[in-house]
Design an enzyme around this catalytic site. Structure first.
Site, PDB file in Angstrom:
ATOM      1  N   SER A  16      35.592   1.531 -21.108  1.00 40.79           N
ATOM      2  CA  SER A  16      35.082   0.720 -22.214  1.00 40.79           C
ATOM      3  C   SER A  16      35.202   1.485 -23.521  1.00 40.79           C
ATOM      4  CB  SER A  16      33.619   0.325 -21.969  1.00 40.79           C
ATOM      5  OG  SER A  16      32.783   1.473 -21.969  1.00 40.79           O
ATOM      6  N   HIS A 241      39.324  14.643 -28.366  1.00 42.01           N
ATOM      7  CA  HIS A 241      38.951  14.475 -26.964  1.00 42.01           C
ATOM      8  C   HIS A 241      37.471  14.138 -26.895  1.00 42.01           C
ATOM      9  CE1 HIS A 241      38.512  16.190 -22.651  1.00 42.01           C
ATOM     10  NE2 HIS A 241      38.857  14.919 -22.622  1.00 42.01           N
ATOM     11  N   ASP A 242      37.136  13.061 -26.205  1.00 41.08           N
ATOM     12  CA  ASP A 242      35.751  12.596 -26.216  1.00 41.08           C
ATOM     13  C   ASP A 242      34.775  13.649 -25.726  1.00 41.08           C
ATOM     14  OD1 ASP A 242      36.559  12.404 -23.536  1.00 41.08           O
ATOM     15  OD2 ASP A 242      36.268  10.235 -23.412  1.00 41.08           O
ATOM     16  N   THR A 243      35.179  14.450 -24.746  1.00 36.17           N
ATOM     17  CA  THR A 243      34.274  15.488 -24.254  1.00 36.17           C
ATOM     18  C   THR A 243      34.030  16.555 -25.311  1.00 36.17           C
ATOM     19  OG1 THR A 243      35.167  15.107 -22.042  1.00 36.17           O
ATOM     20  CG2 THR A 243      33.779  17.052 -22.333  1.00 36.17           C
ATOM     21  N   ASN A 301      36.544  19.728 -14.251  1.00 36.45           N
ATOM     22  CA  ASN A 301      36.491  18.276 -14.103  1.00 36.45           C
ATOM     23  C   ASN A 301      36.033  17.927 -12.696  1.00 36.45           C
ATOM     24  OD1 ASN A 301      37.939  16.934 -16.601  1.00 36.45           O
ATOM     25  ND2 ASN A 301      39.130  18.756 -16.094  1.00 36.45           N
TER      26      ASN A 301
END
Length: 477
Positions: A16, A241-243, A301
């Site tokens: 999403s 990068h979202d992280t 990860n």
């Protein structure tokens, strides 16, 4: 209020996406969701794709919405998941929708690359990145071996946040944190490695100029200005990068913390000043991804809530209608640690049925087979907690100082059962929240680019003063 400086954040995950408007008010961050939308995989012709045009259109919709409310953002920042990229032709046209990291083309590509091109250990020694079959290096190799037309004709190869920024500004950049997920960046030089690029038949200039978080990429094109009703608003390279954006927003008070970005993926790690690349990190397959202000996100990860999300989609309607707390409550009635899986087993990457994959794993390992949704939930949560314990203990080896607390951020921070299980098995306090850490980091990095905040620790003090968190104290098992 005319004197309020607003920042527009685009936060895209693997399932999403959202657009958010935020600002600082009396030393606190205030944010509001503008739009929310699905990000669906498209399966056709034997491949899985992302719809880059639909994502761009959602960004435009979000901008038009804030303009209709009389808000003009001071800047725009975009973060996304890692590794995936867009191929662009010499006439500026996107060749086709980008192939998704869960596409089966890479299932055998990584090992073939090691066997035929550059050995496994040499790749890790260059990049310090966890070896995973979907990393950009192996995607490019698979595409090259498959005589992929889009790659063959690509003048530009842009990672997802860079591609969307290019669609908004016409400027091609290669942002450091997103590039670091590719398995092609050398953290010692801070740039893509020539040997690895050559090994898959691409060139450095295809990726655009290197930029660090906080760099202004460019301003909206005339076309986007006309569509949205905005002027030449700058687009800022946040931590793409979202992280990386999420970790920048961890409300930690000092360095004695580990973080767990809990969502579709669980990413557990620590911040370090330098990349950690040695025999032990290679043995345990840890990753060194780019962070803000020269930090490295040393992490692993872990397949996270993907397991739960997939099972939930398979359950009948009466189960899907239950809330997450209701499902978690039912799992609490099941005997703990009855069935344990390895969340990172390849069997759980993208099976036709996640429920059957979990049951088959338990069957093959001689464990009780979970049948009901409650039993399957308990199996998933117990297994994730045990995996977190293993990775946390490894992180403690590398940290060089005590890890006294685990900050859980992202959507998984709302999972009280899993947070308490994690505190219990780790034996340290778990601080859960904020849920929307990625968007907060995105906004705060735009504020830093605007000179409103000075450094990451000031950012974290502001965030700690702005958000609600919940503490989970370890209990005896």
């Amino acid at each position: 209020m005319p004197d309020t400086t607003y920042f527009f954040a685009v936060d895209l995950g693997a399932t999403s996406g959202r657009t958010i408007i935020g600002h600082l008010d009396d030393g606190r961050i205030v944010q509001e969701e503008v739009t929310r939308f699905d990000n669906r995989l498209i399966q056709t012709g034997g491949h899985f794709y992302w719809d880059i045009f639909a994502l761009y259109d959602e960004v435009i919709r979000g901008l038009k919405t804030v303009v209709a409310r009389g808000i003009t953002p001071a800047s725009i920042g975009i973060d996304t998941w890692g590794v995936d990229f867009v191929c662009i032709a010499d006439d500026g046209a996107i060749m086709r929708n980008p192939i998704a990291y869960r596409d089966p083309q890479t299932f055998q590509a990584m090992q073939r690359y090691f066997d035929e091109v550059i050995p496994r250990e040499q790749v890790y020694r260059i990049t310090g990145i966890q070896l995973m079959n979907f990393n950009s290096l192996f995607q490019l190799y698979a595409m090259r071996m498959n005589h992929d037309a889009a790659l063959r004709e690509a003048q530009r190869i842009l990672f997802m946040p860079d591609a969307l920024a290019w669609m908004l500004t016409g400027e091609a950049v290669c942002e450091y944190t997103i590039a670091s997920t590719s398995q092609m960046l050398d953290p010692r030089t801070g740039d893509l490695d020539p040997l690895l690029l050559e090994s898959v038949g691409v060139q450095r200039q295809q990726f655009g100029r290197s930029v660090m978080p906080g760099t202004i990429i460019g301003t909206l094109t005339d076309e986007v200005q006309h569509i949205t009703g905005l002027g030449p608003v700058p687009v800022v390279a946040v931590a793409g990068h979202d992280t990386a954006s999420a970790v920048a927003a961890v409300p930690a008070s000092d360095e004695h913390f580990a973080y767990l970005s809990s969502g579709t993926w669980s990413l557990m790690g620590i911040e370090t000043r330098e990349a950690v690349i040695n025999d032990r990190s290679y043995e345990l397959n840890f990753t060194n991804e780019g962070g803000v202000e020269g930090t490295t996100r040393f992490l692993k990860n872990i397949c996270g809530m993907w397991l739960y999300e997939r099972c939930r989609k398979e359950w009948p309607a009466e189960v899907r209608q239950l809330s997450h707390p209701e499902l978690q409550g039912s799992a609490m009635t099941v005997e703990p640690f009855r069935s344990i899986i390895n969340p990172d087993d390849p069997a759980f990457a993208n099976p036709p049925s996640m429920i059957e994959a979990i049951q088959q794993y338990c069957r093959q390992t001689g464990q009780p087979v979970p049948e009901s949704p409650a039993e399957i939930c308990r199996c998933i949560f117990d297994s994730l907690a045990m995996r977190y314990k293993q990775v946390f203990e490894w992180l403690q080896e590398f940290a060089g100082h005590d890890l006294r607390v685990l900050h859980v951020i992202g959507g998984g921070s709302l999972n009280g059962l899993l947070n308490q299980l994690t505190a219990d098995v780790l034996g340290v306090e778990v601080i859960a929240g904020p849920q929307e850490c990625t968007a907060i980091g995105n906004i705060m990095l735009q504020a830093k680019a605007a000179g409103i905040v000075t450094d990451i620790w000031q950012m974290r003090r502001i965030i700690a003063n702005s958000v609600e968190t919940k503490r989970f104290t370890p209990k005896s098992l």
